[in-house]
Design a protein around this motif. Sequence first.
Motif, PDB file in Angstrom:
ATOM      1  N   VAL A 113       0.832  -1.205   0.000  1.00  0.00           N
ATOM      2  CA  VAL A 113       0.000   0.000   0.000  1.00  0.00           C
ATOM      3  C   VAL A 113       0.867   1.256   0.000  1.00  0.00           C
ATOM      4  CG1 VAL A 113      -1.611   1.373   1.381  1.00  0.00           C
ATOM      5  CG2 VAL A 113      -1.999  -1.082   1.088  1.00  0.00           C
ATOM      6  N   PHE A 114       1.908   1.282   0.841  1.00  0.00           N
ATOM      7  CA  PHE A 114       2.799   2.451   0.908  1.00  0.00           C
ATOM      8  C   PHE A 114       3.429   2.735  -0.452  1.00  0.00           C
ATOM      9  CE2 PHE A 114       3.785   1.292   5.605  1.00  0.00           C
ATOM     10  CZ  PHE A 114       2.540   1.783   5.982  1.00  0.00           C
ATOM     11  N   ASN A 115       3.917   1.661  -1.099  1.00  0.00           N
ATOM     12  CA  ASN A 115       4.555   1.833  -2.404  1.00  0.00           C
ATOM     13  C   ASN A 115       3.561   2.319  -3.450  1.00  0.00           C
ATOM     14  OD1 ASN A 115       7.129   1.029  -1.568  1.00  0.00           O
ATOM     15  ND2 ASN A 115       6.667  -1.136  -1.874  1.00  0.00           N
ATOM     16  N   ALA A 116       2.352   1.758  -3.432  1.00  0.00           N
ATOM     17  CA  ALA A 116       1.338   2.142  -4.408  1.00  0.00           C
ATOM     18  C   ALA A 116       0.941   3.604  -4.247  1.00  0.00           C
ATOM     19  CB  ALA A 116       0.106   1.238  -4.265  1.00  0.00           C
ATOM     20  N   VAL A 117       0.730   4.023  -3.007  1.00  0.00           N
ATOM     21  CA  VAL A 117       0.359   5.418  -2.751  1.00  0.00           C
ATOM     22  C   VAL A 117       1.488   6.357  -3.162  1.00  0.00           C
ATOM     23  CG1 VAL A 117      -0.164   7.116  -0.949  1.00  0.00           C
ATOM     24  CG2 VAL A 117      -1.292   4.881  -0.928  1.00  0.00           C
ATOM     25  N   GLY A 118       2.730   5.957  -2.894  1.00  0.00           N
ATOM     26  CA  GLY A 118       3.876   6.779  -3.268  1.00  0.00           C
ATOM     27  C   GLY A 118       3.968   6.984  -4.769  1.00  0.00           C
ATOM     28  N   VAL A 119       3.826   5.902  -5.520  1.00  0.00           N
ATOM     29  CA  VAL A 119       3.900   5.989  -6.984  1.00  0.00           C
ATOM     30  C   VAL A 119       2.748   6.820  -7.541  1.00  0.00           C
ATOM     31  CG1 VAL A 119       3.731   4.666  -9.130  1.00  0.00           C
ATOM     32  CG2 VAL A 119       5.163   3.828  -7.259  1.00  0.00           C
ATOM     33  N   LEU A 120       1.547   6.581  -7.068  1.00  0.00           N
ATOM     34  CA  LEU A 120       0.380   7.330  -7.550  1.00  0.00           C
ATOM     35  C   LEU A 120       0.488   8.817  -7.220  1.00  0.00           C
ATOM     36  CD1 LEU A 120      -2.419   4.778  -6.595  1.00  0.00           C
ATOM     37  CD2 LEU A 120      -1.796   5.489  -8.911  1.00  0.00           C
ATOM     38  N   THR A 121       1.046   9.118  -6.049  1.00  0.00           N
ATOM     39  CA  THR A 121       1.234  10.518  -5.664  1.00  0.00           C
ATOM     40  C   THR A 121       2.178  11.230  -6.633  1.00  0.00           C
ATOM     41  OG1 THR A 121       0.858  10.095  -3.305  1.00  0.00           O
ATOM     42  CG2 THR A 121       2.141  12.058  -3.869  1.00  0.00           C
ATOM     43  N   LEU A 122       3.275  10.590  -6.973  1.00  0.00           N
ATOM     44  CA  LEU A 122       4.243  11.192  -7.885  1.00  0.00           C
ATOM     45  C   LEU A 122       3.676  11.349  -9.290  1.00  0.00           C
ATOM     46  CD1 LEU A 122       7.514   9.329  -6.788  1.00  0.00           C
ATOM     47  CD2 LEU A 122       6.876  11.699  -6.310  1.00  0.00           C
ATOM     48  N   VAL A 123       3.004  10.315  -9.767  1.00  0.00           N
ATOM     49  CA  VAL A 123       2.459  10.357 -11.130  1.00  0.00           C
ATOM     50  C   VAL A 123       1.366  11.412 -11.263  1.00  0.00           C
ATOM     51  CG1 VAL A 123       1.146   9.071 -12.864  1.00  0.00           C
ATOM     52  CG2 VAL A 123       3.053   7.972 -11.672  1.00  0.00           C
ATOM     53  N   PHE A 124       0.383  11.373 -10.373  1.00  0.00           N
ATOM     54  CA  PHE A 124      -0.724  12.313 -10.478  1.00  0.00           C
ATOM     55  C   PHE A 124      -0.306  13.727 -10.090  1.00  0.00           C
ATOM     56  CE2 PHE A 124      -3.060   8.484 -10.962  1.00  0.00           C
ATOM     57  CZ  PHE A 124      -4.242   8.831 -11.609  1.00  0.00           C
ATOM     58  N   GLY A 125       0.627  13.841  -9.153  1.00  0.00           N
ATOM     59  CA  GLY A 125       1.132  15.166  -8.799  1.00  0.00           C
ATOM     60  C   GLY A 125       1.806  15.824  -9.992  1.00  0.00           C
ATOM     61  N   TYR A 126       2.592  15.043 -10.721  1.00  0.00           N
ATOM     62  CA  TYR A 126       3.276  15.565 -11.918  1.00  0.00           C
ATOM     63  C   TYR A 126       2.272  15.983 -12.997  1.00  0.00           C
ATOM     64  CZ  TYR A 126       6.239  15.770 -16.059  1.00  0.00           C
ATOM     65  OH  TYR A 126       6.863  16.180 -17.210  1.00  0.00           O
TER      66      TYR A 126
ATOM     67  N   PRO B 299      -0.255  20.347  -5.969  1.00  0.00           N
ATOM     68  CA  PRO B 299      -0.634  19.110  -6.653  1.00  0.00           C
ATOM     69  C   PRO B 299      -0.126  17.826  -6.011  1.00  0.00           C
ATOM     70  CG  PRO B 299       1.033  20.289  -7.898  1.00  0.00           C
ATOM     71  CD  PRO B 299       0.540  21.223  -6.842  1.00  0.00           C
ATOM     72  N   TYR B 300       1.111  17.841  -5.481  1.00  0.00           N
ATOM     73  CA  TYR B 300       1.646  16.608  -4.900  1.00  0.00           C
ATOM     74  C   TYR B 300       1.006  16.294  -3.551  1.00  0.00           C
ATOM     75  CZ  TYR B 300       5.108  16.518  -8.618  1.00  0.00           C
ATOM     76  OH  TYR B 300       5.703  16.456  -9.853  1.00  0.00           O
ATOM     77  N   LEU B 301       0.821  17.306  -2.730  1.00  0.00           N
ATOM     78  CA  LEU B 301       0.155  17.088  -1.449  1.00  0.00           C
ATOM     79  C   LEU B 301      -1.302  16.711  -1.674  1.00  0.00           C
ATOM     80  CD1 LEU B 301       0.297  17.130   1.611  1.00  0.00           C
ATOM     81  CD2 LEU B 301      -0.215  19.577   1.561  1.00  0.00           C
ATOM     82  N   ASP B 302      -1.938  17.373  -2.637  1.00  0.00           N
ATOM     83  CA  ASP B 302      -3.322  17.061  -2.998  1.00  0.00           C
ATOM     84  C   ASP B 302      -3.442  15.605  -3.430  1.00  0.00           C
ATOM     85  OD1 ASP B 302      -5.988  17.303  -3.620  1.00  0.00           O
ATOM     86  OD2 ASP B 302      -5.697  18.569  -5.389  1.00  0.00           O
ATOM     87  N   SER B 303      -2.480  15.146  -4.237  1.00  0.00           N
ATOM     88  CA  SER B 303      -2.496  13.768  -4.723  1.00  0.00           C
ATOM     89  C   SER B 303      -2.248  12.773  -3.595  1.00  0.00           C
ATOM     90  CB  SER B 303      -1.439  13.577  -5.813  1.00  0.00           C
ATOM     91  OG  SER B 303      -1.740  14.347  -6.952  1.00  0.00           O
ATOM     92  N   PHE B 304      -1.323  13.125  -2.686  1.00  0.00           N
ATOM     93  CA  PHE B 304      -1.017  12.225  -1.569  1.00  0.00           C
ATOM     94  C   PHE B 304      -2.229  12.021  -0.669  1.00  0.00           C
ATOM     95  CE2 PHE B 304       0.096  12.003   2.983  1.00  0.00           C
ATOM     96  CZ  PHE B 304       0.600  10.707   3.006  1.00  0.00           C
ATOM     97  N   THR B 305      -2.862  13.123  -0.264  1.00  0.00           N
ATOM     98  CA  THR B 305      -4.022  12.995   0.620  1.00  0.00           C
ATOM     99  C   THR B 305      -5.169  12.274  -0.077  1.00  0.00           C
ATOM    100  OG1 THR B 305      -4.782  15.220  -0.008  1.00  0.00           O
ATOM    101  CG2 THR B 305      -3.444  15.032   1.990  1.00  0.00           C
TER     102      THR B 305
END
Length: 206
Positions: free
Chosen positions: A105-118, A129-135
């Motif tokens: 789960v941690f890895n998946a959230v990390g990758v999705l945060t970076l991709v969608f934040g970008y 955008p990155y904080l928005d994506s993480f939350t």
Amino acid sequence: MFDEQFASAITGALAAMSWWELGAVALALAYLILAMRENSLCWYAAFISTSIYIFLFWDVSLLMESALQIFYLAMAVYGWWQWRKGSEEHELRIHCWSLRTHLLVFNAVGVLTLVFGYVLANNTHAELPYLDSFTTWGAVITTYMVTRKVLENWIYWIVIDGASVYLYIDRGLYLTALLFVFYVVLVVIGFFQWRAIFEREQVATS
């Protein structure tokens, strides 16, 4: 100095806030308190609060948070169905996930945060955008954990709600930020309440 500025901002926000935000905050608070008690009525409060927040977040350019609310709508229905079904069949109990599952789960959230934040940073008018994506992605998985009564959901919420406080203050949603400060306190209480229930159930079934 900062405390005075923050207090002034809170006072101004309270004076200018809409009845929609007040209603959304009240219902969101009701959701959490009812969820702590394993009361399936929490999903009704979640559904209505979420419907309001879709528009509130869009209005302040938190696009991922706005999109998250649509997911919440679906999960409110799913959560209600799961809890009612589990209550009737006595199958859905508080339980824990394995360390391996949490790491995935941690890895998946990390990758999705970076991709969608970008993507948001380079293609939209989204703020933070990155904080928005993480939350957002953290809340997606954690909401699912609540519907399945995974004990560790409360620990996840401490991190997500804490990050959300800064996000909402930055966008001027001070009442919502205040709600999430209160949330952090309540989720700690919720964790200990659920853990006590979990331990009682473990003893009863052993």
